[in-house]
Design a protein around this motif. Structure first.
Motif, PDB file in Angstrom:
ATOM      1  N   UNK A  44       0.801  -1.231   0.000  1.00 16.54           N
ATOM      2  CA  UNK A  44       0.000   0.000   0.000  1.00 16.54           C
ATOM      3  C   UNK A  44       0.831   1.277   0.000  1.00 16.54           C
ATOM      4  N   UNK A  45       2.077   1.210  -0.380  1.00 14.52           N
ATOM      5  CA  UNK A  45       2.939   2.392  -0.301  1.00 14.52           C
ATOM      6  C   UNK A  45       2.931   3.139  -1.634  1.00 14.52           C
ATOM      7  N   UNK A  46       2.595   4.420  -1.558  1.00 14.19           N
ATOM      8  CA  UNK A  46       2.657   5.308  -2.707  1.00 14.19           C
ATOM      9  C   UNK A  46       3.435   6.553  -2.291  1.00 14.19           C
ATOM     10  N   UNK A  47       4.454   6.890  -3.069  1.00  9.08           N
ATOM     11  CA  UNK A  47       5.287   8.056  -2.780  1.00  9.08           C
ATOM     12  C   UNK A  47       5.258   8.969  -3.999  1.00  9.08           C
ATOM     13  N   UNK A  48       5.109  10.271  -3.767  1.00  8.38           N
ATOM     14  CA  UNK A  48       5.159  11.260  -4.845  1.00  8.38           C
ATOM     15  C   UNK A  48       6.328  12.203  -4.585  1.00  8.38           C
ATOM     16  N   UNK A  49       7.108  12.453  -5.628  1.00  7.04           N
ATOM     17  CA  UNK A  49       8.269  13.339  -5.524  1.00  7.04           C
ATOM     18  C   UNK A  49       8.012  14.557  -6.404  1.00  7.04           C
ATOM     19  N   UNK A  50       7.969  15.722  -5.772  1.00 11.09           N
ATOM     20  CA  UNK A  50       7.689  16.975  -6.485  1.00 11.09           C
ATOM     21  C   UNK A  50       8.939  17.483  -7.206  1.00 11.09           C
ATOM     22  N   UNK A  51       8.770  18.523  -7.996  1.00 14.08           N
ATOM     23  CA  UNK A  51       9.882  19.098  -8.760  1.00 14.08           C
ATOM     24  C   UNK A  51      11.032  19.575  -7.875  1.00 14.08           C
ATOM     25  N   UNK A  52      10.716  20.007  -6.659  1.00 19.18           N
ATOM     26  CA  UNK A  52      11.747  20.537  -5.760  1.00 19.18           C
ATOM     27  C   UNK A  52      12.374  19.436  -4.893  1.00 19.18           C
ATOM     28  N   UNK A  53      12.202  18.176  -5.290  1.00 25.85           N
ATOM     29  CA  UNK A  53      12.746  16.966  -4.665  1.00 25.85           C
ATOM     30  C   UNK A  53      12.110  16.597  -3.330  1.00 25.85           C
ATOM     31  N   UNK A  54      11.111  17.329  -2.882  1.00 17.42           N
ATOM     32  CA  UNK A  54      10.403  16.968  -1.659  1.00 17.42           C
ATOM     33  C   UNK A  54       9.477  15.801  -1.962  1.00 17.42           C
ATOM     34  N   UNK A  55       9.485  14.791  -1.103  1.00 13.82           N
ATOM     35  CA  UNK A  55       8.624  13.643  -1.333  1.00 13.82           C
ATOM     36  C   UNK A  55       7.666  13.455  -0.167  1.00 13.82           C
ATOM     37  N   UNK A  56       6.512  12.872  -0.498  1.00 13.86           N
ATOM     38  CA  UNK A  56       5.461  12.632   0.503  1.00 13.86           C
ATOM     39  C   UNK A  56       4.823  11.268   0.230  1.00 13.86           C
ATOM     40  N   UNK A  57       4.329  10.650   1.304  1.00 11.41           N
ATOM     41  CA  UNK A  57       3.524   9.435   1.177  1.00 11.41           C
ATOM     42  C   UNK A  57       2.126   9.853   0.771  1.00 11.41           C
ATOM     43  N   UNK A  58       1.541   9.135  -0.195  1.00  5.81           N
ATOM     44  CA  UNK A  58       0.169   9.400  -0.602  1.00  5.81           C
ATOM     45  C   UNK A  58      -0.741   8.417   0.098  1.00  5.81           C
ATOM     46  N   UNK A  59      -1.956   8.847   0.373  1.00  5.32           N
ATOM     47  CA  UNK A  59      -2.921   7.970   1.050  1.00  5.32           C
ATOM     48  C   UNK A  59      -4.007   7.544   0.111  1.00  5.32           C
TER      49      UNK A  59
END
Length: 59
Positions: A44-59
């Motif tokens: 169930x792991x989804x990770x998104x990485x933005x243009x500025x290299x910051x990443x977050x877990x998606x729910x």
């Protein structure tokens, strides 16, 4: 469209962290709608990485 260098570095770091925990990575894809790299891993792991290299877990 290609990911930025910062996104690529963050992607490698996240993938190394996940595989270090023996979590399989199923998909790495650039979402062309919002220019984010998306990683699907494990059950169930989804990770998104933005243009500025910051990443977050998606729910």
């Amino acid at each position: 469209m290609f990911p930025t260098v910062e996104q690529c570095v963050s992607c490698v770091q996240v993938c190394l962290d996940l595989t270090g925990l023996y979590i399989p990575i199923y998909l790495v894809r650039l979402d062309e709608r919002n220019s984010k790299l998306v990683i699907l891993a494990g059950e169930e792991i989804e990770v998104a990485i933005a243009l500025d290299k910051e990443w977050v877990f998606l729910e």
